[in-house]
Design a protein around this motif. Structure first.
Motif, PDB file in Angstrom:
ATOM      1  N   VAL A 554       0.842  -1.090   0.020  1.00  0.00           N
ATOM      2  CA  VAL A 554       0.314   0.015   0.027  1.00  0.00           C
ATOM      3  C   VAL A 554       1.046   1.102  -0.015  1.00  0.00           C
ATOM      4  N   LEU A 555       0.732   2.098  -1.212  1.00  0.00           N
ATOM      5  CA  LEU A 555       1.490   3.235  -1.165  1.00  0.00           C
ATOM      6  C   LEU A 555       1.074   4.691  -0.511  1.00  0.00           C
ATOM      7  N   GLN A 556       1.610   5.482  -0.132  1.00  0.00           N
ATOM      8  CA  GLN A 556       1.360   6.687   0.642  1.00  0.00           C
ATOM      9  C   GLN A 556       0.674   7.632  -0.557  1.00  0.00           C
ATOM     10  N   LYS A 557       0.155   8.797  -0.146  1.00  0.00           N
ATOM     11  CA  LYS A 557      -0.470   9.472  -1.017  1.00  0.00           C
ATOM     12  C   LYS A 557       0.560  10.246  -1.767  1.00  0.00           C
ATOM     13  N   ASN A 558       1.570  10.824  -1.214  1.00  0.00           N
ATOM     14  CA  ASN A 558       2.598  11.422  -2.076  1.00  0.00           C
ATOM     15  C   ASN A 558       3.362  10.446  -3.172  1.00  0.00           C
ATOM     16  N   GLN A 559       3.184   9.002  -2.589  1.00  0.00           N
ATOM     17  CA  GLN A 559       4.122   8.183  -3.842  1.00  0.00           C
ATOM     18  C   GLN A 559       3.121   7.872  -4.839  1.00  0.00           C
ATOM     19  N   LEU A 560       1.808   8.087  -4.751  1.00  0.00           N
ATOM     20  CA  LEU A 560       0.899   7.980  -5.695  1.00  0.00           C
ATOM     21  C   LEU A 560       0.594   8.901  -6.652  1.00  0.00           C
ATOM     22  N   GLU A 561       1.075  10.267  -6.024  1.00  0.00           N
ATOM     23  CA  GLU A 561       1.243  11.349  -6.819  1.00  0.00           C
ATOM     24  C   GLU A 561       2.314  11.655  -7.749  1.00  0.00           C
ATOM     25  N   LYS A 562       3.379  10.843  -7.258  1.00  0.00           N
ATOM     26  CA  LYS A 562       4.470  10.733  -8.034  1.00  0.00           C
ATOM     27  C   LYS A 562       4.300  10.011  -9.173  1.00  0.00           C
ATOM     28  N   ILE A 563       3.593   8.693  -9.107  1.00  0.00           N
ATOM     29  CA  ILE A 563       3.259   7.772 -10.258  1.00  0.00           C
ATOM     30  C   ILE A 563       2.496   8.498 -11.361  1.00  0.00           C
ATOM     31  N   GLN A 564       1.666   9.386 -10.745  1.00  0.00           N
ATOM     32  CA  GLN A 564       0.621  10.150 -11.983  1.00  0.00           C
ATOM     33  C   GLN A 564       1.378  11.006 -12.822  1.00  0.00           C
ATOM     34  N   LYS A 565       2.598  11.697 -12.160  1.00  0.00           N
ATOM     35  CA  LYS A 565       3.316  12.440 -12.985  1.00  0.00           C
ATOM     36  C   LYS A 565       4.484  11.886 -14.027  1.00  0.00           C
ATOM     37  N   GLU A 566       4.133  10.386 -14.217  1.00  0.00           N
ATOM     38  CA  GLU A 566       5.094   9.599 -14.957  1.00  0.00           C
ATOM     39  C   GLU A 566       4.866  10.122 -16.469  1.00  0.00           C
ATOM     40  N   GLU A 567       3.694  10.139 -17.152  1.00  0.00           N
ATOM     41  CA  GLU A 567       3.470  10.673 -18.233  1.00  0.00           C
ATOM     42  C   GLU A 567       3.912  11.883 -18.678  1.00  0.00           C
ATOM     43  N   GLN A 568       3.783  12.986 -17.750  1.00  0.00           N
ATOM     44  CA  GLN A 568       4.465  14.257 -17.799  1.00  0.00           C
ATOM     45  C   GLN A 568       5.832  14.060 -18.076  1.00  0.00           C
ATOM     46  N   LEU A 569       6.621  13.530 -17.029  1.00  0.00           N
ATOM     47  CA  LEU A 569       8.005  13.503 -17.023  1.00  0.00           C
ATOM     48  C   LEU A 569       8.495  12.832 -18.405  1.00  0.00           C
ATOM     49  N   LEU A 570       7.875  11.708 -18.877  1.00  0.00           N
ATOM     50  CA  LEU A 570       8.315  11.340 -20.107  1.00  0.00           C
ATOM     51  C   LEU A 570       8.090  12.091 -21.087  1.00  0.00           C
ATOM     52  N   LYS A 571       7.070  13.016 -21.015  1.00  0.00           N
ATOM     53  CA  LYS A 571       7.065  14.037 -22.465  1.00  0.00           C
ATOM     54  C   LYS A 571       8.017  15.208 -22.340  1.00  0.00           C
ATOM     55  N   GLU A 572       8.485  15.362 -21.082  1.00  0.00           N
ATOM     56  CA  GLU A 572       9.592  16.366 -20.747  1.00  0.00           C
ATOM     57  C   GLU A 572      10.916  15.753 -21.423  1.00  0.00           C
ATOM     58  N   LEU A 573      11.113  14.526 -21.000  1.00  0.00           N
ATOM     59  CA  LEU A 573      12.325  13.755 -21.484  1.00  0.00           C
ATOM     60  C   LEU A 573      12.611  13.744 -22.803  1.00  0.00           C
ATOM     61  N   GLN A 574      11.400  13.510 -23.403  1.00  0.00           N
ATOM     62  CA  GLN A 574      11.273  13.330 -24.807  1.00  0.00           C
ATOM     63  C   GLN A 574      11.772  14.534 -25.626  1.00  0.00           C
ATOM     64  N   GLU A 575      11.101  15.745 -25.225  1.00  0.00           N
ATOM     65  CA  GLU A 575      11.239  16.990 -25.599  1.00  0.00           C
ATOM     66  C   GLU A 575      12.796  17.404 -25.472  1.00  0.00           C
TER      67      GLU A 575
END
Length: 579
Positions: A554-575
């Motif tokens: 069971v993950l903490q709330k801040n850990q779940l928020e990190k997972i939700q940012k994966e798509e955004q981080l991948l987009k930034e890395l690609q750019e």
């Protein structure tokens, strides 16, 4: 003349049946299936008679035509055994006391098979070592009574022909084969004195001076004594209930060798840990020991207790020689996955590596070609059933217990020695509609961040030891000592690691693909490279969180928020990598 087709007896909660053996595995037409539950069945030593108890009576029939031999009104019988020449049937039922019989009833009974007459009724409170032991010609019968061995001759149980009395004789093993008969006796140690095992030849009994061989040892709460078929030697596995060093919850075990010519030895094992199994080869000149902390080793020794062949390490805890002695199966049952290794003993070459998960029982068919594995109750009460295999790894017949039913026992019909000649070993799998169960190679787990990199020798949890032929006069790697082989493997692993980490002669800076791995990419701009590195670090952390979540954490709330940012981080890395 074609060899006979063996029978397989099967009993469980839905009754007792006989199958006419492989490869057809069909119900035997001469046996009327008994639908009443039966936990107790046995064949005579030569396989001509079959007996079972269904909770109402004990029945004995001839295997050749199914004709009845005897029926006894013994509903409480739990154990059955035939004497070697089929003159006597031995039955045992739990010992009980009643108000009418405060001394209890004689619960071990010997019956004359030809007439159905009761020969003798004896007291035997424990099921352990319940059955008297006969010599092959039935001229001698031995039974342990109150720390004494009572010897009877020519099946006359009204008078004791001879006694062996020593202080606290705890166990014995009568030799197989023809006369003269020998007996191995075990006396546990007490008051600082060691335990010992002695070999005697009947009728010269009693005292150390009369013994053929004598071996004393400490650390023994119990022993298991095994004669070879020629009655020339005994292997004694001595065990303690508790390992005082705390290294193993199996206790401690040692293996001792005693020969009828007086030679004794402690079998030296190359790895610390429990002794899981010891098996004599039918040729009586070799024995196999499975031992050591997992992954366990298996080694074949000769009569000088020198190692002949080392099978290396693997998930195994049992060894089974074929009746002809030409094939050896090393297996891991119980708390292991059921992996079997089938070896050609003459060439020391592996034939197959099938897998029988959840198996609680294994037995060779007398023909030396087939085996049966079974999942029986009460060891496991689910997935009950049995499989008949060819030794090349092919499943020829499979039978699962019906829903709500339990399988209690399966048993091959035995045959006299020489009934089935040894056949040449095949390495190609026998044809079957059910196919084989060869286990797929298991890869060591590697984190996602390392999966794009070459595997390194250090990624293994432990280093498996390969098989070694230890017979003298061999050349090449097989003749190397254990330490030399270990050093050679270390040198090869170090060399491979150097080759993998060797830099390219002309390094080039190429744009990295879109990935959340840790591979470095250079853009030519220090600030951009720094941002790329930070993004990859965050993506790696997200990947680890996702793995934890998948495993049930069971993950903490801040850990779940990190997972939700994966798509955004991948987009930034690609750019950044496109720039």
């Amino acid at each position: 003349m074609a060899p006979p087709i063996p029978l397989l007896a099967v009993c469980g909660s839905d009754g007792t049946s006989l199958l006419r053996g492989p490869p057809q595995c069909e119900l035997d037409s001469s046996f009327q299936r008994d639908s009443r539950p039966s936990r107790c069945l046995t064949f005579s030593r030569d396989g001509t008679l079959f007996g079972w108890c269904n909770g109402h009576s004990v029945s004995v029939l001839r295997c050749a035509d199914g004709s009845a031999v005897s029926t006894l009104n013994l509903p409480k019988t739990n154990l059955l055994e035939f004497s070697p020449l089929n003159n006597i049937l031995v039955t045992w039922q739990p010992y009980t006391k009643t108000q009418d019989s405060p001394q209890g009833e004689a619960n071990l009974q010997l019956w004359d098979l030809s007439s159905g007459r009761l020969i003798k009724a004896l007291y035997q409170k424990k099921a352990e070592s319940w059955c008297p032991s006969w010599s092959e010609d039935e001229k001698i019968c031995v039974r342990s009574v109150n720390n004494e061995l009572h010897f009877y001759e020519n099946n006359d149980f009204n008078s004791i022909a001879n006694k062996l009395h020593m202080q606290k004789v705890s166990d014995f093993a009568l030799s197989p084969g023809a006369q003269p008969s020998k007996v191995a006796v075990y006396v546990p140690g007490s008051k600082g004195a060691p335990s010992f095992v002695r070999l005697y030849q009947y009728p010269v009994l009693g005292g150390a001076s009369a013994a053929l061989a004598n071996k004393s040892f400490f650390k023994a709460d119990r022993v298991n004594m095994q004669w070879n078929q020629k009655a020339s030697a005994v292997l004694v596995t001595a065990s303690t209930e508790v390992d005082k060093t705390g290294a193993s919850y199996y206790g401690e075990q040692t293996l001792h060798y005693l020969a009828a010519n007086g030679e004794t030895a402690l079998v030296q094992l190359a790895k610390n840990g429990p002794i899981y199994d010891v098996a004599w080869s039918p040729n009586s000149t070799e024995f196999c020991v499975v031992y050591g902390f997992m992954p366990a080793k298996a080694t074949v020794f000769n009569l000088k207790c020198d190692p002949v062949f080392d099978f290396g390490t693997g998930p195994r805890n049992a060894a089974y020689y074929s009746p002809q002695g030409h094939i050896l199966v090393l297996a891991g049952f119980g708390n292991l996955r059921g992996q079997m290794e089938v070896w050609d003993v003459k060439k020391y070459k592996q034939v197959s590596k099938p897998q029988a998960p959840d198996a609680t029982y294994f037995s060779w068919c007398p023909d030396g070609e087939h085996i049966v594995t079974a999942t029986c109750s009460p060891r496991l009460r689910v997935s009950n059933g049995y499989k008949i295999w060819h030794y090349t790894g092919t499943v020829l017949h499979k039978q699962d217990a019906a829903a709500g039913s339990e399988l209690w026992k399966v048993h091959w019909q035995p045959f006299p020695e020489g009934s089935f000649p040894e056949r040449p070993i095949k390495y190609q799998a026998a044809p079957s509609e059910l196919g084989t169960t060869e286990a797929a190679p298991i890869q060591a787990y590697r984190p996602p961040a390392l999966r794009h990199l070459p595997a390194t020798p250090s990624s293994k949890l432990h280093e498996d030891e390969p098989p070694q032929d230890l017979r003298p006069g061999l050349s090449g790697e097989k003749s190397l000592s254990k330490s030399a082989l270990k050093n050679q493997r270390k040198r090869e692993a170090k060399k491979a690691a150097k080759q993998e980490t060797k830099p390219d002669p002309e390094p080039a800076c190429l744009p990295a693909p879109v990935s959340n791995s840790q591979s470095e990419a250079c853009s030519g701009d220090a600030e951009t490279d720094k941002k790329i590195k930070n993004l990859k670090k965050k993506l790696k952390a997200i990947e680890e969180l996702k793995e934890q979540q998948a495993s049930g954490k069971v993950l903490q709330k801040n850990q779940l928020e990190k997972i939700q940012k994966e798509e955004q981080l991948l987009k930034e890395l690609q750019e950044l990598q496109i720039k």
